[in-house]
Design an enzyme around this catalytic site. Structure first.
Site, PDB file in Angstrom:
ATOM      1  N   GLU A  15      27.861 106.901  31.242  1.00 38.11           N
ATOM      2  CA  GLU A  15      28.940 105.923  31.314  1.00 38.11           C
ATOM      3  C   GLU A  15      29.213 105.310  29.948  1.00 38.11           C
ATOM      4  O   GLU A  15      28.269 104.948  29.243  1.00 38.11           O
ATOM      5  CB  GLU A  15      28.592 104.842  32.347  1.00 38.11           C
ATOM      6  CG  GLU A  15      28.465 105.417  33.755  1.00 38.11           C
ATOM      7  CD  GLU A  15      28.229 104.350  34.825  1.00 38.11           C
ATOM      8  OE1 GLU A  15      28.103 103.156  34.474  1.00 38.11           O
ATOM      9  OE2 GLU A  15      28.184 104.718  36.013  1.00 38.11           O
TER      10      GLU A  15
ATOM     11  N   HIS B 142      32.905 101.772  37.268  1.00 36.12           N
ATOM     12  CA  HIS B 142      31.678 101.163  37.809  1.00 36.12           C
ATOM     13  C   HIS B 142      31.952  99.729  38.270  1.00 36.12           C
ATOM     14  O   HIS B 142      31.350  98.761  37.786  1.00 36.12           O
ATOM     15  CB  HIS B 142      30.555 101.178  36.770  1.00 36.12           C
ATOM     16  CG  HIS B 142      29.184 101.134  37.397  1.00 36.12           C
ATOM     17  ND1 HIS B 142      28.097 101.743  36.848  1.00 36.12           N
ATOM     18  CD2 HIS B 142      28.733 100.539  38.529  1.00 36.12           C
ATOM     19  CE1 HIS B 142      27.030 101.543  37.620  1.00 36.12           C
ATOM     20  NE2 HIS B 142      27.401 100.806  38.649  1.00 36.12           N
TER      21      HIS B 142
END
Length: 534
Positions: free
Chosen positions: A261, A283
């Protein structure tokens, strides 16, 4: 009395700060400023962080009084837990703070994928009107497979049921009864992949679950399948997912989490950005005002418990973790039994068995062991005894501690027993149970004598050779001293003249000198004054 210092290293909600009220000296520091953090933590009793502050061995070394570190969130990537344990510092997080937010996002992603919401939004903003190209499908009548049927998976199932779906569940540890209550049929993963129109993943990420859904599973799927991952990146093999989506093997996907990420950091994940049939979010599972508020308030409440030396269910470096609802009422009882054991033993045992009998023995009763040890050491050491250092105190004293469980019991539904072997080979044992709707603490055994008497705050326990008139003797002496007996029970082993034991429930504490005089008056084998706290 000096108030404990609570250091906030990141911005937390006013409601979080309000939890401490006037009972703590709340201070603030920028946790990303390393120098400022190390200087401020020197006097801190508690440190609260979110995700930006790195809490490592250097921080623990700088802190002279630190007892607890709390992360207002679920993950602990920025907190060195082993280093905290070595330093005797409790680590807390808020594992349930975001479960509703995560479940709601999963449902939102399912609908977004089925109805092409992301593409439709981008299309309209770009000045296009692509109604025909963005035709979606209804959720009604579809089969939804929930992979991972824990708390979040169950919340997703509850929220999907009104849509008129058929629910399948896969989880090696699933409670079949609970799944059935939610209308879900428990199946193996392959069957779930074959039958589902939508698959939503809610597993923890472990070596066993990484890549759980890959090329082999996609090969079983319907071409109409949509997959959703709002749990942990890497549960779905992203290379296999890209191939399945780009080849038309499955219809669509919606992801909130990625193996790396942001996804642009990974070549594998970056390829997914090129596809039109993927909905991507950054997220956002815990990113709601409510989840952030819950996390802050939850850890603040846990910090208060930790600073008071109480059991903290969400302490991640205390064996046992969250306490089972059936076990929880016994925590205070175990502590008081530990205090009573020490009062009777008068020394540390070489071997201490903490026995749990009855239906609760089928649950995780580690919390009862920790609570009993805390009670054992309450009056033994000068420092505050916590559920983190109690096992360490036992180890330092060479005490072998064993947790013994047995689901069978004779007289009571559940019984907790502490049985210790002393250096001279003598054995001290105490047992207790919870009685009635109010869960009253009861003593059921002391020194092998069967009892059924209240485990109250002030006790006088006497062992003596049974004989006529002795009850009247100690009753009279207590009366003359103005000490009221709230209750009592006498237990005798064998016949007249054998050992008797009396437990006197007193309205106030008895000083040691008076107790010794009383014991001498009846030639007692032993007499113990016991004052319990909790």
């Amino acid at each position: 009395m000096t108030r404990p210092v609570v250091l906030l290293a990141e911005e937390l909600s006013p409601a979080t700060i309000e939890v401490f009220g006037d009972d703590a000296d709340v201070r603030h520091v920028d946790g990303t400023d390393r120098g400022a953090l190390l200087e401020a933590v020197v006097d801190a009793d508690a440190l609260l962080v979110r995700s930006a502050t790195q809490v490592d061995a250097e921080v623990y070394a700088a802190a002279r009084s630190l007892k607890v570190v709390a992360r207002a969130g679920v993950g602990l990537d920025n907190v060195d837990v082993p280093a905290a344990t070595s330093a005797g510092v409790m680590v807390i997080n808020a594992p349930t703070s975001n479960i509703t937010s995560a479940a709601e996002l999963a449902v939102a992603l399912i609908l977004a994928s089925l109805r092409n919401i992301g593409r439709a939004d981008a299309s309209v903003k770009a000045g296009r009107w692509e109604r025909k190209q963005l035709t979606g499908v209804e959720l009604l009548g579809k089969t939804v497979g929930v992979v991972g049927f824990g708390r979040i998976g169950q919340l997703v199932a509850e929220r999907l049921a009104p849509f008129g779906v058929e629910l399948l569940a896969y989880d090696p540890y699933v409670n079949h009864t609970r799944a059935a209550e939610l209308g879900a049929r428990v199946v193996e993963l392959d069957e779930l992949m074959r039958e589902s129109d939508v698959v939503t993943v809610h597993m923890p990420k472990t070596p066993e679950t990484t890549g759980l859904i890959g090329a082999e599973q996609f090969a079983l799927a319907k071409p109409s399948l949509h997959v959703v991952n709002a749990a942990r990146g890497g549960l779905i093999d992203e290379t296999a997912l890209y191939e399945a989506l780009s080849s038309g093997r499955i219809a669509g996907a919606a992801l909130d989490v990625y193996s790396s990420e942001p996804p642009t950091a990974s070549e594998t994940a970056r390829r997914l950005l090129e596809l039109d049939n993927v909905t991507l979010t950054p997220h956002l599972g815990a990113s709601t005002a409510e989840a952030q508020e819950k996390a802050g308030v939850a850890v603040a409440k846990s910090v208060r418990l930790a600073l008071a030396g109480e059991l903290v269910p969400d302490a991640v470096n205390v064996a046992g973790g969250a306490i089972d609802d059936l076990v929880r009422p016994g925590v205070a009882l175990a502590d008081r039994l530990g205090q009573l054991f020490t009062a009777l033993a008068g020394e540390s045992p070489e071997l201490l068995d903490i026995e749990v009998h009855g239906e609760i023995a089928s649950r995780d009763v580690t919390a009862l062991k920790l609570s009993a040890l805390r009670g054992v050491f309450r009056s033994v050491v000068t420092e505050q005894v916590s559920y983190v250092n109690a096992p360490v105190l036992a180890e330092e004293r060479g005490i072998t501690v064993q947790l013994v469980t047995d689901e069978s019991t004779e007289r009571f539904r559940n019984v907790i027993t502490l049985r210790g072997t002393l250096r001279d080979g003598g054995v001290v044992s105490v047992s207790g149970t919870l009685s009635g709707v109010d869960q009253e603490h009861k003593l059921t055994e002391v020194f092998g004598h069967a009892l059924d008497v209240a485990l109250s705050d002030h006790l006088l326990i006497i062992r003596y050779q049974d004989g006529p008139g002795l009850i009247g003797t100690y009753g009279l002496r207590l009366g003359e001293a103005g000490i009221n007996i709230g209750g009592m029970q006498v237990s005798r082993k064998g016949r007249r003249g054998d050992e008797a034991l009396v437990v006197l429930d007193l309205d106030e504490s008895v000083d040691r000198e008076f107790a010794e005089e009383l014991g001498a008056a009846i030639d007692a084998r032993s007499i113990h004054t016991v004052d319990l706290v909790y």
